[in-house]
Structure formats: structure tokens, C-alpha cells
Design a protein around this motif. Structure first.
Motif, PDB file in Angstrom:
ATOM      1  N   GLU A   1       0.832  -1.210   0.000  1.00 53.73           N
ATOM      2  CA  GLU A   1       0.000   0.000   0.000  1.00 53.73           C
ATOM      3  C   GLU A   1       0.865   1.258   0.000  1.00 53.73           C
ATOM      4  O   GLU A   1       0.607   2.212  -0.746  1.00 53.73           O
ATOM      5  N   ASP A   2       1.918   1.266   0.836  1.00 52.65           N
ATOM      6  CA  ASP A   2       2.825   2.418   0.904  1.00 52.65           C
ATOM      7  C   ASP A   2       3.513   2.640  -0.442  1.00 52.65           C
ATOM      8  O   ASP A   2       3.643   3.770  -0.909  1.00 52.65           O
ATOM      9  N   TYR A   3       3.952   1.540  -1.056  1.00 50.88           N
ATOM     10  CA  TYR A   3       4.669   1.639  -2.323  1.00 50.88           C
ATOM     11  C   TYR A   3       3.756   2.212  -3.414  1.00 50.88           C
ATOM     12  O   TYR A   3       4.148   3.104  -4.162  1.00 50.88           O
ATOM     13  N   ARG A   4       2.535   1.695  -3.468  1.00 50.76           N
ATOM     14  CA  ARG A   4       1.576   2.184  -4.485  1.00 50.76           C
ATOM     15  C   ARG A   4       1.262   3.670  -4.269  1.00 50.76           C
ATOM     16  O   ARG A   4       1.180   4.436  -5.227  1.00 50.76           O
ATOM     17  N   GLN A   5       1.093   4.045  -3.008  1.00 48.96           N
ATOM     18  CA  GLN A   5       0.771   5.442  -2.694  1.00 48.96           C
ATOM     19  C   GLN A   5       1.936   6.354  -3.094  1.00 48.96           C
ATOM     20  O   GLN A   5       1.726   7.457  -3.593  1.00 48.96           O
ATOM     21  N   PHE A   6       3.152   5.878  -2.891  1.00 52.75           N
ATOM     22  CA  PHE A   6       4.330   6.710  -3.092  1.00 52.75           C
ATOM     23  C   PHE A   6       4.830   6.707  -4.530  1.00 52.75           C
ATOM     24  O   PHE A   6       5.178   7.739  -5.090  1.00 52.75           O
ATOM     25  N   TYR A   7       4.867   5.521  -5.144  1.00 50.94           N
ATOM     26  CA  TYR A   7       5.462   5.379  -6.473  1.00 50.94           C
ATOM     27  C   TYR A   7       4.456   5.140  -7.601  1.00 50.94           C
ATOM     28  O   TYR A   7       4.803   5.196  -8.772  1.00 50.94           O
ATOM     29  N   GLY A   8       3.230   4.793  -7.224  1.00 46.92           N
ATOM     30  CA  GLY A   8       2.260   4.411  -8.255  1.00 46.92           C
ATOM     31  C   GLY A   8       2.162   2.908  -8.318  1.00 46.92           C
ATOM     32  O   GLY A   8       2.479   2.208  -7.367  1.00 46.92           O
TER      33      GLY A   8
END
Length: 201
Positions: free
Chosen positions: A192-199
Motif C-alpha cells: 500500500e505504501d509503495y503504491r501510494q508513493f510510487y504508483g
């Protein structure tokens, strides 16, 4: 000199893909907690494992700034450019009083990067500096930062076990599947963090 360490060269084990690059002792006196772990790691069964047991044992410069990788950490960039690793790991250490700074819920607001996930025995898992992640790696690469707790034998032992797993991992997707099975809550947060930050992953 008490704060210096001779093992600043690169070691390469194995050959072929995947190419893995593990680095430790990135700043300050972290090498005292992390370098031995890379020095004791055995060659992988498949692929390549490149190790830099000590990157820099000078003053503390944050890896979140571009100046780190063009200054104290330039040997990391050199290794990345030459080896083009699919799997990249930075091994750090932290003092217990800094746990909230690293794993606190508001780290993104305060520092500009997602909080680390707490795995086990004080070991934290996160991504690497966005500066190096975006500029030097394709999105399919696996880029991880592990933080072990200074002075904790349990933390060091668990980190050693994680390194044994990571040195055999073949791809980012294989690691995601491992995390979903072994640490489902942490895997969910990290994705979730990765998607929020990087797409998209």
C-alpha cells in the motif's frame, strides 16, 4: 583508527542472473552492527551476489539526500551502473530511541518517505531512498532497506536469516509472495505504501 574499517572493497560471488547487490556500513558507525553480517554470508546457489560490507564509516550523511550517493556513497552508484542489479539491499542499523522516527505513522508527513514496517526482533523493512530508486532502477527491481536494532543479538540473528533468504530470491515478485506468506500484515502495508508513493507495482 577506532571508527574506520578496512573492508571497503566489493566482493562478487557466483555469476549470471539474477544479480543481487547488498551494501552495509553506509554512514557513521553503522558498520559496527552490519558489516560482519555481509562478511559472513555464503555464496548464493544461483545467480550473482555482490557485497560491499562497508560503504562509508565517516560522518553521518542521510541516504535520503542525493548528495549521499554522489558523495560518501558514490561507490554504490558505480556498482549499480556496472552490475545493473535486479535486487538491491541496503543494510542499516538504528538506536532503539529512533524507532518512532523510522516506523512512526507520520513519517511520510514529517520526512517525506513511508514508514518502515516492523518485521520481527526489532528488524525493520522499507524501501531505499526515492532518489536512487527512481533514478537508477526499473520498477521491476527489488530495492529494500533493512534496519536492525543496535546492540540486539536477536535483531542481528533475525537479520542474518533474512539475508540468507534474500540472497536466494530470484525476483521482486518472488519476494512479495514470500512476504505475503510469512508477514502478511507487513506485506499489505508495504505494498500500500509503495503504491501510494510510487504508483503501480
Amino acid at each position: 583508527m577506532p571508527n574506520s574499517h578496512p573492508d571497503a572493497g566489493i566482493r562478487i560471488y557466483g555469476s549470471g542472473k539474477p544479480v543481487r547487490l547488498f551494501v552495509a556500513g553506509l554512514h557513521g558507525n553503522e558498520w559496527k552492527d552490519t558489516t560482519e553480517l555481509l562478511e559472513n554470508i555464503k555464496p548464493p546457489k544461483t545467480g550473482t551476489l555482490a557485497l560491499i560490507p562497508v560503504v562509508n564509516c565517516g560522518k553521518y550523511v542521510s541516504t535520503l539526500t542525493s548528495g549521499y550517493y554522489t558523495g560518501p556513497g558514490k561507490k554504490i552508484l558505480k556498482a549499480i551502473e556496472e552490475l545493473k542489479p535486479e535486487i538491491y539491499l541496503e543494510l542499516h542499523s538504528y538506536s532503539s530511541q529512533n524507532l518512532e522516527k523510522l516506523a512512526g505513522k507520520n513519517r511520510l508527513e514529517l520526512i517525506g518517505v513511508p514508514a518502515y514496517s516492523i518485521l520481527k526482533d526489532g528488524v525493520l523493512l522499507g524501501s531505499v531512498s526515492p532518489w536512487i530508486r527512481r533514478k537508477y532502477f526499473p520498477k521491476e527491481a527489488l530495492c529494500l532497506s533493512l534496519e536492525l536494532q543496535k546492540g540486539s543479538i536477536e535483531s542481528k540473528k533475525f537479520t542474518a536469516r533474512m539475508l540468507e533468504i534474500l540472497k536466494e530470491i530470484q525476483s521482486r515478485d518472488e519476494f512479495i509472495e514470500f512476504m505475503k506468506k510469512e508477514f502478511p500484515a507487513q506485506a499489505k502495508k508495504a505494498i500500500e505504501d509503495y503504491r501510494q508513493f510510487y504508483g503501480e507495482i
